[in-house]
Design an enzyme around this catalytic site. Structure first.
Site, PDB file in Angstrom:
ATOM      1  N   ASP A  13       0.865  -1.173   0.000  1.00 19.93           N
ATOM      2  CA  ASP A  13       0.000   0.000   0.000  1.00 19.93           C
ATOM      3  C   ASP A  13       0.912   1.237   0.000  1.00 19.93           C
ATOM      4  O   ASP A  13       2.050   1.178   0.469  1.00 19.93           O
ATOM      5  CB  ASP A  13      -0.867  -0.047   1.263  1.00 19.93           C
ATOM      6  CG  ASP A  13      -1.597   1.248   1.504  1.00 19.93           C
ATOM      7  OD1 ASP A  13      -2.302   1.713   0.586  1.00 19.93           O
ATOM      8  OD2 ASP A  13      -1.464   1.810   2.618  1.00 19.93           O
ATOM      9  N   ARG A  14       0.435   2.348  -0.547  1.00 14.67           N
ATOM     10  CA  ARG A  14       1.285   3.553  -0.583  1.00 14.67           C
ATOM     11  C   ARG A  14       1.119   4.415   0.664  1.00 14.67           C
ATOM     12  O   ARG A  14       2.045   4.562   1.446  1.00 14.67           O
ATOM     13  CB  ARG A  14       0.963   4.379  -1.855  1.00 14.67           C
ATOM     14  CG  ARG A  14       2.010   5.451  -2.160  1.00 14.67           C
ATOM     15  CD  ARG A  14       1.557   6.443  -3.243  1.00 14.67           C
ATOM     16  NE  ARG A  14       0.672   7.466  -2.700  1.00 14.67           N
ATOM     17  CZ  ARG A  14       0.164   8.485  -3.402  1.00 14.67           C
ATOM     18  NH1 ARG A  14       0.445   8.610  -4.689  1.00 14.67           N
ATOM     19  NH2 ARG A  14      -0.631   9.366  -2.834  1.00 14.67           N
ATOM     20  N   ASP A  15      -0.091   4.969   0.842  1.00 13.71           N
ATOM     21  CA  ASP A  15      -0.286   5.985   1.883  1.00 13.71           C
ATOM     22  C   ASP A  15      -0.447   5.358   3.263  1.00 13.71           C
ATOM     23  O   ASP A  15      -1.332   4.536   3.494  1.00 13.71           O
ATOM     24  CB  ASP A  15      -1.513   6.838   1.556  1.00 13.71           C
ATOM     25  CG  ASP A  15      -1.363   7.541   0.208  1.00 13.71           C
ATOM     26  OD1 ASP A  15      -0.254   8.006  -0.097  1.00 13.71           O
ATOM     27  OD2 ASP A  15      -2.355   7.596  -0.540  1.00 13.71           O
ATOM     28  N   TYR A  24      -5.284  12.959   0.199  1.00 14.82           N
ATOM     29  CA  TYR A  24      -5.477  13.607  -1.097  1.00 14.82           C
ATOM     30  C   TYR A  24      -4.313  14.525  -1.468  1.00 14.82           C
ATOM     31  O   TYR A  24      -4.501  15.622  -1.987  1.00 14.82           O
ATOM     32  CB  TYR A  24      -6.813  14.372  -1.115  1.00 14.82           C
ATOM     33  CG  TYR A  24      -7.972  13.505  -0.699  1.00 14.82           C
ATOM     34  CD1 TYR A  24      -8.249  12.329  -1.365  1.00 14.82           C
ATOM     35  CD2 TYR A  24      -8.763  13.841   0.392  1.00 14.82           C
ATOM     36  CE1 TYR A  24      -9.300  11.507  -0.970  1.00 14.82           C
ATOM     37  CE2 TYR A  24      -9.820  13.030   0.796  1.00 14.82           C
ATOM     38  CZ  TYR A  24     -10.073  11.866   0.098  1.00 14.82           C
ATOM     39  OH  TYR A  24     -11.109  11.055   0.483  1.00 14.82           O
ATOM     40  N   THR A  55      -2.410   0.802  -4.742  1.00 13.28           N
ATOM     41  CA  THR A  55      -2.874   1.985  -4.011  1.00 13.28           C
ATOM     42  C   THR A  55      -4.227   2.500  -4.493  1.00 13.28           C
ATOM     43  O   THR A  55      -4.469   2.625  -5.698  1.00 13.28           O
ATOM     44  CB  THR A  55      -1.802   3.109  -4.095  1.00 13.28           C
ATOM     45  OG1 THR A  55      -2.262   4.271  -3.406  1.00 13.28           O
ATOM     46  CG2 THR A  55      -1.460   3.481  -5.532  1.00 13.28           C
ATOM     47  N   SER A  58      -8.637   7.615  -4.573  1.00 11.03           N
ATOM     48  CA  SER A  58      -9.971   8.131  -4.879  1.00 11.03           C
ATOM     49  C   SER A  58      -9.980   9.648  -5.012  1.00 11.03           C
ATOM     50  O   SER A  58     -10.956  10.218  -5.505  1.00 11.03           O
ATOM     51  CB  SER A  58     -10.964   7.699  -3.800  1.00 11.03           C
ATOM     52  OG  SER A  58     -10.643   8.295  -2.560  1.00 11.03           O
ATOM     53  N   CYS A  90      -5.864   2.342  -8.284  1.00  4.59           N
ATOM     54  CA  CYS A  90      -7.301   2.537  -8.489  1.00  4.59           C
ATOM     55  C   CYS A  90      -7.606   4.018  -8.334  1.00  4.59           C
ATOM     56  O   CYS A  90      -7.373   4.591  -7.279  1.00  4.59           O
ATOM     57  CB  CYS A  90      -8.119   1.731  -7.480  1.00  4.59           C
ATOM     58  SG  CYS A  90      -9.875   2.174  -7.542  1.00  4.59           S
ATOM     59  N   HIS A  92     -10.667   5.214  -8.780  1.00  7.74           N
ATOM     60  CA  HIS A  92     -12.126   5.296  -8.637  1.00  7.74           C
ATOM     61  C   HIS A  92     -12.511   5.597  -7.200  1.00  7.74           C
ATOM     62  O   HIS A  92     -11.673   5.652  -6.313  1.00  7.74           O
ATOM     63  CB  HIS A  92     -12.755   3.978  -9.083  1.00  7.74           C
ATOM     64  CG  HIS A  92     -12.241   3.509 -10.409  1.00  7.74           C
ATOM     65  ND1 HIS A  92     -11.524   2.343 -10.575  1.00  7.74           N
ATOM     66  CD2 HIS A  92     -12.317   4.093 -11.631  1.00  7.74           C
ATOM     67  CE1 HIS A  92     -11.180   2.213 -11.852  1.00  7.74           C
ATOM     68  NE2 HIS A  92     -11.651   3.249 -12.515  1.00  7.74           N
ATOM     69  N   ARG A 101     -10.741  -1.118  -6.508  1.00  8.92           N
ATOM     70  CA  ARG A 101     -10.587  -0.374  -5.253  1.00  8.92           C
ATOM     71  C   ARG A 101     -10.591  -1.335  -4.064  1.00  8.92           C
ATOM     72  O   ARG A 101     -11.535  -2.103  -3.855  1.00  8.92           O
ATOM     73  CB  ARG A 101     -11.715   0.655  -5.127  1.00  8.92           C
ATOM     74  CG  ARG A 101     -11.658   1.496  -3.849  1.00  8.92           C
ATOM     75  CD  ARG A 101     -12.598   2.692  -3.961  1.00  8.92           C
ATOM     76  NE  ARG A 101     -12.823   3.344  -2.679  1.00  8.92           N
ATOM     77  CZ  ARG A 101     -11.951   4.164  -2.069  1.00  8.92           C
ATOM     78  NH1 ARG A 101     -10.775   4.396  -2.633  1.00  8.92           N
ATOM     79  NH2 ARG A 101     -12.225   4.719  -0.920  1.00  8.92           N
TER      80      ARG A 101
HETATM   81 MG   LIG Z   1      -2.920   3.113   3.551  1.00  9.21          MG
HETATM   82 ZN   LIG Z   2     -10.922   1.039  -9.143  1.00 14.56          ZN
END
Ligand SMILES: [Mg+2]
Ligand SMILES: [Zn+2]
Length: 199
Positions: A13-15, A24, A55, A58, A90, A92, A101
């Site tokens: 995962d990134r964040d 964001y 990642t 959204s 993702c 979305h 997602r």
């Molecule tokens: Mg995370």
């Molecule tokens: Zn997606």
């Protein structure tokens, strides 16, 4: 449940996992690696284990981050942490009903496909329950590295929990018994050459 051998890939995962979670964020100057992230990645690369990013972004669907800003942030991640063998992103939001997602398994399946490994041979590392659910849904091994935003029930329900990324790498590399000798393993140079993968 999982065979003790070197993983086909480790998908991060990134964040909140590779970099500090700045919600964001579209500003590459605000990218800050999590403690141990660089060392963990260097050790995996030295062990010839492909590394990828899976990642949810959204902010793109919400119009809070432009695709170009996201690219700049991701480029900064690679400046600081080195190149990844695949990126599965993702863009979305929940209402889009996509299959990528997280907690859906699409990103894990896509990254594994790009790296030409089975999702069952992948380790997914993340900081929240969605990451672990995506891992489980794809048949991958999930390891949760909680942060201050991780909810207690997410920790309780995680298949595995590690204190930090160094511990993750210690575990996935030392779990690997009878490692295949260097050179015997088929590398995937085309995967590295492909660069970023998204759809
Ligand atoms: Mg995370
Ligand atoms: Zn997606």
């Amino acid at each position: 449940m999982f065979e003790m051998r070197r993983p086909g890939a480790v998908l991060f995962d990134r964040d909140g996992t590779l970099i500090r979670d700045v919600p964001y964020n579209g500003d590459p100057n605000r990218v800050e690696p999590m403690p141990g992230a660089l060392e963990a990645l260097v050790r995996l690369r030295r062990a010839d284990v492909p590394v990828a990013v899976v990642t949810n972004q959204s902010g793109v669907a919400k119009g809070l981050v432009s695709p170009d800003e996201m690219d700049q942030v991701n480029a900064r991640v690679e400046e600081l942490l080195g190149p990844f063998d695949a990126w599965a992103i993702c863009v979305h939001d929940d209402a889009d009903g996509c299959t990528c997602r997280k907690p859906a398994p699409g990103l894990v399946i896509r990254a594994a496909a790009v790296l030409d490994v089975s999702p069952r041979d992948c380790v997914v590392v993340g900081d929240i329950g969605r990451d672990m659910e995506a891992a489980r849904a794809a048949g991958a091994r999930g390891i949760l590295v909680p942060t201050e935003v991780t909810r207690p029930e997410e920790i309780d329900q995680a298949p595995e929990v590690a204190d930090n990324l160094i511990e993750v790498v210690d575990r996935v590399l030392t779990d690997a018994e009878d490692p295949v000798p260097a050179g015997a393993r088929i590398a995937a140079p085309w995967a590295r050459a492909m660069g970023w993968s998204r759809w």
